[in-house]
Design a protein around this motif. Structure first.
Motif, mmCIF file in Angstrom:
data_model
loop_
_atom_site.group_PDB
_atom_site.id
_atom_site.type_symbol
_atom_site.label_atom_id
_atom_site.label_comp_id
_atom_site.label_asym_id
_atom_site.label_seq_id
_atom_site.Cartn_x
_atom_site.Cartn_y
_atom_site.Cartn_z
ATOM 1 N N GLN A 158 0.861 -1.290 0.079
ATOM 2 C CA GLN A 158 -0.055 0.002 -0.053
ATOM 3 C C GLN A 158 0.839 1.158 0.059
ATOM 4 O O GLN A 158 0.587 2.030 -0.401
ATOM 5 C CB GLN A 158 -0.891 0.028 1.066
ATOM 6 N N SER A 162 0.340 3.987 -2.993
ATOM 7 C CA SER A 162 0.260 5.377 -2.549
ATOM 8 C C SER A 162 0.773 6.517 -3.375
ATOM 9 O O SER A 162 0.250 7.459 -3.556
ATOM 10 C CB SER A 162 0.187 5.666 -1.088
ATOM 11 N N GLY A 166 -2.286 8.377 -4.550
ATOM 12 C CA GLY A 166 -2.188 9.082 -3.378
ATOM 13 C C GLY A 166 -2.155 10.794 -3.973
ATOM 14 O O GLY A 166 -1.796 11.062 -5.092
#
Length: 323
Positions: A158, A162, A166
């Motif tokens: 993750q 990101s 993100g």
């Protein structure tokens, strides 16, 4: 009284030729014209969501093009940037088990090694850049495929994902990274000794060597920077796609990067680097492709248009030099 002999140069300085104006400002005018066209004829094109998507898609191209601009500034070219992206993508799944930072370091080091090999072949061995980088253009992707066993591998880390998905204050991280790198490269070119050495070597390598500039070291450093930036683009593209796919990642990236640099006003003959022009050139190609897709034209049409733009940009640059 001004004589006719001195008046003519004064007019030439105050009123640039059409070729000079086009090379200097053509890419900005083209982006403006494309935005106006889409505002009038393309429904929902200038929405926030669509512009966000276009910026996310162009960010890896901008990052690779920044490195390519440095190489072209030395009168070189790097055909191995796509392979450097593939190598970085292939290495990520192999080292993510040790943590995100080690995996990123290894992937970036792979790009540095690719650049170092290219730089050594150009500066030490004396090969032409197109020949030197062609070796890793072919071999680099082959090595990446061997590392990945020729398979696509899903990414589940993750922290890595990101980076591709993100955002910070509503701006995608990949766009912020590309913008920060553009500012860093602009500072490097215009405010550092290394940047001035790059331009001097691109303008006249023999004269630069006679002046005592570290030509071999600078050339090697430029190719290393290009390789690292390409590897970073590969990392971000992998994070955005949530999968490592060395067989397709970075395909034709060298074409996209060279196009952005040349259309942005950096001459293939070296001696000049236009960082902002390179960024806008990449954006122009992305907007052009998106416009054609929105109007139900195939991607092959975008590639033909891209090739035509390259020809025009190189022709304009040649006309300007011949004046």
């Amino acid at each position: 009284m001004t004589t006719p002999a001195t008046a003519a140069p004064a007019r030439g300085l105050s009123r640039p030729s059409g070729a000079a104006w086009f090379q200097e400002y053509g890419v900005y005018a083209a982006v403006a014209a494309l935005l106006v066209f889409n505002a009038v004829f393309t429904e929902h094109f200038l929405t926030v969501d669509n512009m966000r998507t276009q910026l996310i898609q162009v960010a890896p191209v901008v990052i690779v093009a920044l490195g390519m601009a440095l190489v072209i500034g030395t009168e070189g070219v790097d055909l191995s940037v796509g392979s450097a992206m593939a190598l970085a993508a292939a290495l990520l799944p192999l080292y993510l088990g040790y943590g995100l930072v080690p995996a990123l370091v290894v992937a970036l080091l792979a790009g540095a090694v690719v650049g170092a090999i290219n730089g050594a072949l150009v500066s030490v061995v004396g090969l032409q850049p197109i020949v030197a980088t062609l070796a890793l253009f072919v071999g680099g992707r082959g090595i990446a495929l061997v590392m990945a066993d020729g398979q696509l591998k899903q990414i589940s880390n993750q922290d890595l994902l990101s980076l591709g998905t993100g955002s910070f204050l509503g701006v995608p991280l990949v766009v912020l990274i590309a913008a920060a790198l553009a500012l860093a490269v602009a500072f490097l070119v215009h405010r550092t000794t290394f940047g001035r050495q790059i331009v001097a070597i691109g303008g006249n390598r023999s004269a630069a060597a006679l002046a005592g500039l570290p030509v071999k070291r600078v050339l090697t450093g430029v190719y290393i920077l290009c390789g690292v930036l390409a590897a970073l683009a590969g990392i971000l593209a992998t994070a955005r796609l949530t999968a490592s796919d060395p067989s397709s990642l970075g395909n034709l990236m060298e074409l996209s990067a060279i196009t952005a640099v040349v259309v942005g006003g950096t001459p293939l003959s070296g001696g000049s680097i236009r960082v902002l022009g390179t960024v806008v050139g990449a954006l122009l190609m992305q907007l052009l492709r998106a416009t054609l897709v929105k109007h139900d034209l195939p991607d092959s049409t975008a590639q033909i248009a891209q090739a035509a733009i390259i020809v025009v940009a190189v022709y304009v640059a040649r006309e300007r030099r011949s004046r």
